[in-house]
Design an enzyme around this catalytic site. Sequence first.
Site, PDB file in Angstrom:
ATOM      1  N   ARG A 153      -5.245   2.477 -10.102  1.00  0.00           N
ATOM      2  CA  ARG A 153      -4.641   3.754  -9.680  1.00  0.00           C
ATOM      3  C   ARG A 153      -4.614   4.787 -10.808  1.00  0.00           C
ATOM      4  O   ARG A 153      -3.711   5.640 -10.849  1.00  0.00           O
ATOM      5  CB  ARG A 153      -3.242   3.565  -9.102  1.00  0.00           C
ATOM      6  CG  ARG A 153      -3.120   2.463  -8.082  1.00  0.00           C
ATOM      7  CD  ARG A 153      -4.044   2.635  -6.913  1.00  0.00           C
ATOM      8  NE  ARG A 153      -3.975   1.478  -6.016  1.00  0.00           N
ATOM      9  CZ  ARG A 153      -4.840   1.258  -5.045  1.00  0.00           C
ATOM     10  NH1 ARG A 153      -5.839   2.090  -4.827  1.00  0.00           N
ATOM     11  NH2 ARG A 153      -4.721   0.212  -4.276  1.00  0.00           N
ATOM     12  N   GLU A 276       1.758  -8.980  -3.030  1.00  0.00           N
ATOM     13  CA  GLU A 276       0.347  -8.580  -2.957  1.00  0.00           C
ATOM     14  C   GLU A 276      -0.557  -9.577  -3.683  1.00  0.00           C
ATOM     15  O   GLU A 276      -1.444  -9.195  -4.456  1.00  0.00           O
ATOM     16  CB  GLU A 276       0.165  -7.164  -3.510  1.00  0.00           C
ATOM     17  CG  GLU A 276       0.940  -6.128  -2.710  1.00  0.00           C
ATOM     18  CD  GLU A 276       0.734  -4.692  -3.179  1.00  0.00           C
ATOM     19  OE1 GLU A 276       0.358  -4.485  -4.336  1.00  0.00           O
ATOM     20  OE2 GLU A 276       0.950  -3.781  -2.359  1.00  0.00           O
ATOM     21  N   ASP A 355       6.009   2.687  -0.409  1.00  0.00           N
ATOM     22  CA  ASP A 355       5.085   2.680  -1.547  1.00  0.00           C
ATOM     23  C   ASP A 355       4.623   4.088  -1.918  1.00  0.00           C
ATOM     24  O   ASP A 355       3.476   4.440  -1.661  1.00  0.00           O
ATOM     25  CB  ASP A 355       3.866   1.807  -1.171  1.00  0.00           C
ATOM     26  CG  ASP A 355       3.070   1.377  -2.386  1.00  0.00           C
ATOM     27  OD1 ASP A 355       3.509   1.664  -3.503  1.00  0.00           O
ATOM     28  OD2 ASP A 355       2.013   0.757  -2.201  1.00  0.00           O
ATOM     29  N   GLU A 377      11.664   3.092 -10.134  1.00  0.00           N
ATOM     30  CA  GLU A 377      10.244   3.248 -10.459  1.00  0.00           C
ATOM     31  C   GLU A 377       9.673   4.413  -9.663  1.00  0.00           C
ATOM     32  O   GLU A 377       9.813   4.480  -8.436  1.00  0.00           O
ATOM     33  CB  GLU A 377       9.503   1.949 -10.122  1.00  0.00           C
ATOM     34  CG  GLU A 377       8.014   2.024 -10.423  1.00  0.00           C
ATOM     35  CD  GLU A 377       7.277   0.724 -10.082  1.00  0.00           C
ATOM     36  OE1 GLU A 377       7.765  -0.361 -10.448  1.00  0.00           O
ATOM     37  OE2 GLU A 377       6.214   0.812  -9.437  1.00  0.00           O
ATOM     38  N   GLU A 383      -1.216   8.374  -6.712  1.00  0.00           N
ATOM     39  CA  GLU A 383      -1.974   7.466  -5.843  1.00  0.00           C
ATOM     40  C   GLU A 383      -2.064   7.963  -4.398  1.00  0.00           C
ATOM     41  O   GLU A 383      -3.151   8.089  -3.842  1.00  0.00           O
ATOM     42  CB  GLU A 383      -1.325   6.080  -5.886  1.00  0.00           C
ATOM     43  CG  GLU A 383      -2.000   5.088  -4.967  1.00  0.00           C
ATOM     44  CD  GLU A 383      -1.341   3.708  -5.014  1.00  0.00           C
ATOM     45  OE1 GLU A 383      -0.428   3.498  -5.830  1.00  0.00           O
ATOM     46  OE2 GLU A 383      -1.755   2.850  -4.212  1.00  0.00           O
ATOM     47  N   GLU A 500       2.796  17.554   1.659  1.00  0.00           N
ATOM     48  CA  GLU A 500       3.480  16.811   2.725  1.00  0.00           C
ATOM     49  C   GLU A 500       3.096  17.389   4.086  1.00  0.00           C
ATOM     50  O   GLU A 500       2.808  16.646   5.031  1.00  0.00           O
ATOM     51  CB  GLU A 500       4.997  16.908   2.511  1.00  0.00           C
ATOM     52  CG  GLU A 500       5.821  16.154   3.546  1.00  0.00           C
ATOM     53  CD  GLU A 500       7.317  16.390   3.382  1.00  0.00           C
ATOM     54  OE1 GLU A 500       7.713  17.357   2.697  1.00  0.00           O
ATOM     55  OE2 GLU A 500       8.091  15.614   3.954  1.00  0.00           O
TER      56      GLU A 500
HETATM   57  C1  GCV Z   1      -0.373  -2.447  -9.189  1.00  0.00           C
HETATM   58  C2  GCV Z   1       0.551  -0.325  -4.476  1.00  0.00           C
HETATM   59  C3  GCV Z   1      -0.730  -0.010  -5.174  1.00  0.00           C
HETATM   60  C4  GCV Z   1      -1.226  -1.167  -6.008  1.00  0.00           C
HETATM   61  C5  GCV Z   1      -0.124  -1.541  -6.988  1.00  0.00           C
HETATM   62  C6  GCV Z   1       1.120  -1.886  -6.181  1.00  0.00           C
HETATM   63  C7  GCV Z   1       2.297  -2.198  -7.066  1.00  0.00           C
HETATM   64  O1  GCV Z   1       0.356  -1.264  -3.490  1.00  0.00           O
HETATM   65  O2  GCV Z   1      -1.690   0.364  -4.244  1.00  0.00           O
HETATM   66  O3  GCV Z   1      -2.370  -0.762  -6.679  1.00  0.00           O
HETATM   67  O4  GCV Z   1      -0.515  -2.611  -7.796  1.00  0.00           O
HETATM   68  O5  GCV Z   1       1.490  -0.794  -5.390  1.00  0.00           O
HETATM   69  O6  GCV Z   1       3.093  -1.306  -7.260  1.00  0.00           O
HETATM   70  O7  GCV Z   1       2.404  -3.307  -7.548  1.00  0.00           O
END
Ligand code: GCV
Length: 804
Positions: A153, A276, A355, A377, A383, A500
């Site tokens: 990203r 993930e 996200d 965070e 992204e 947005e």
């Molecule tokens: C580092 C999202 C992003 C991922 C990232 C993930 C995270 O899904 O697309 O690239 O992974 O967040 O924050 O862990």
Amino acid sequence: MKGGARFFFPTAVRALGHDAIEQAAIAELNRNLGSLAGKDASKMSARAKEALSGQTVLGTTEEIEKSFPDVPVPNDLGPEDYWIWWNHEHQEKQLLVIAGDTSKGALYGAFELLRRPATAPYKALPMEGLRGSPAMPIRWTDEWDNIDGSIERGYAGRSIFFDAGHVRTDLVPVTEYARLLASIGINGCNLNNVNNASAFFTPEMLKEIARIADAMRPYGVRVSLSADIASPQKLGGLSTFDPLDPAVQKWWNDKVREIYALIPDFGGFTVKADSEGQPGPASYGRSPADAANTLAAALAPHGGVVLYRAFVYNHHLDWTDPKADRARAAYDIFHPLDGKFEPNVIIQTKEGPIDFQAREPVSPLFGGLTQTNQAMELQITQEYLGQQRHLVYIAPMWKEVLDFDMRVNGEPTPVKQIISGRTFHRQLGGMIGVACVGQNGWLGSPLALANLYAFGRLAWNPDLKPEDIAAEWTQQTISTDAAVVNTVVNMLMQSWPAYENYTGPLGLQTLTDITGSHYGPNVEASEHNGWGQWHKADHDGVGFDRTVATGTGYIGQYQPEVAKMYESATTTPDNLLLFFHHVPYTYKLHDGKTVIQYLYDSHYDGAERAAQFIADWNSLKGKLDPALYSDMLPRLEYQAAHAIVWRDAITQYFLKLSGIPDAKGRAGHYPDRLEAEDARLTSYKVIDVNPWEDASRGKAVSCVGQPSCSATFNYTGRLGTFDLAVQYFDLQSGAAKFALSIDGRSVDTWSADDHLPSSHPNGDNSTRHLVHHVALRPGDSIHLEGIPDAGDPAALDYIEILQH
Ligand code: GCV
């Protein structure tokens, strides 16, 4: 230094101590003296000259007290606080003091002083001195750099830290980055990707990483690393990584000791586990607290912390289950563990429950951990917000989150106070900005740097206003000219609402390809899969029922007063309506407009606003550094064109799905377009674009297996001079060429040489080329030739005839 007079400070600058941070601060002051003190002494007032002739001293409070016993040094400064004091003109010798309880505080004081000439040139320092104190102890950036030098990203080129499995030889950019971070009060940098982190923990690599720590240390930036929970097995050769196994604990203890021997001020670990595809404690039936506490026990004797991410969720959810809801995951998993974490563990929670979407509600977890340290965070890297190709100043979004009142126990509990540790009397807490800087101008686009700046300023003081931060940033980095500041601040402030509007309004999130690029429009990519970013649009309505009464019950994770507001569609703010409720397209918003009409209007408004940025920027031509002006202009032109792609995709899609026309007749209706699939084609083949909404009427033409193809359009409109917008697809690979001619006269040629996401024609790479001042007569033939190149088939969507 007095009110009304321009800001000066004595140019004889010295540090009272010898440590590297004080030396860095002095170097910083000296480096900027030219711009601060005013170079032409002949034009200075007597007072200014006198001011310049005194001395500026920098040191810890202890050092100042020793050397200047008469200076009224405060005795209650926090470890990173600064105090800047001026003995004012009644004294014989001008003396400016920059003090910190530690040298780090003094460094922050030096940067505060350096901010003032541009941001507050006529503001006097208060008689009692100017104090500054960070609102929260943890102010870190996270970098998602991989060991091969790529960045997850990251949209600004390759890593400044790593390359081909090693730390880069040239660490000058790392030192420069540390300066940049220190100048905005950031005190930590987590270097590597939270995915696949174990390779960073070999003895060889740790030695190399110590060089990075050395480069950042003079600026008070502590490095930390993402840790892979499975490292004891992957690297240590143990048969298990069960966090409760004593051999695993020992492995971590030893590893941490090894790290601190190399990096004595190491910050700690960031952990992504059971998320993930990353391994985690769930493999052994253990909880996040078990895993976090194992690492915490290893780090505690050395003063290190664990940032354990609450981004833990199942990405194989059953989309047919009306009760399944990814948004619930963080709270469901972490709330029951409240109070079970060691004191040096901090739970790092993304600002929203999904996200980093264009808009989300605040994560309910902030109100659900009263006995646990918390950090928020945020993503500085864009992204889901246009990947730095779109201007999106995110500070207004962050500010809404920081100010959001969670109403814990019915009391005022803004998120900013929770994460600062104040609300629940926690020692630790803070803000983490996922920056993903790279070698290409840190963030790849000049104006995107306003986001990094704003992140640091808000982490230092979350009470600051985004527009004031934008002004500060503009004054320091672009110009102090009032027209420039006003225009740039306006552009920045309008950029998130515009984005947005043209990507995902009403709480729909970013309607992008969530399993691929995360960039262009793709409405159905969110649906019918296990990732849980569903918006549940169907023929009758749209939105996700998360109510307690009839939905997933997610709303019940908020404190009662907040839950009550969201539980009813009538009290839910319009901008989050579809995040919380499934409603018919004809549902009326607070101003009486229907949801479907709002979807149409907002997309047209957003795209129009993006177009206005070009005019705004052009109005500053001559007042801007020419290099900046010409760097930014094509970016804004690109954004305006891509906003049209977004607008058309989403409005066409919902027009078809709902069957309800746009009351203003715009959606799906493009009278000035000449569609490529209707043209006279030589060698070009008509293709179905996927997803269909990414092309005008779902179709385009593509030149495959031919040296060149052409499309000829018969112009039947009126006589006049027009601008022509050629909409084509600029694929990631290759650089196809286009040539436009009118009635045999060559008008323009260009090359599709950008590197946009995706290797097939879609909304990720749909691009607009404008040809200005084209004279057309009825009966003219408009001829476009496309020459494919290396996987780029010179695909073409339409030509639009624009009124000049
Ligand atoms: C580092 C999202 C992003 C991922 C990232 C993930 C995270 O899904 O697309 O690239 O992974 O967040 O924050 O862990």
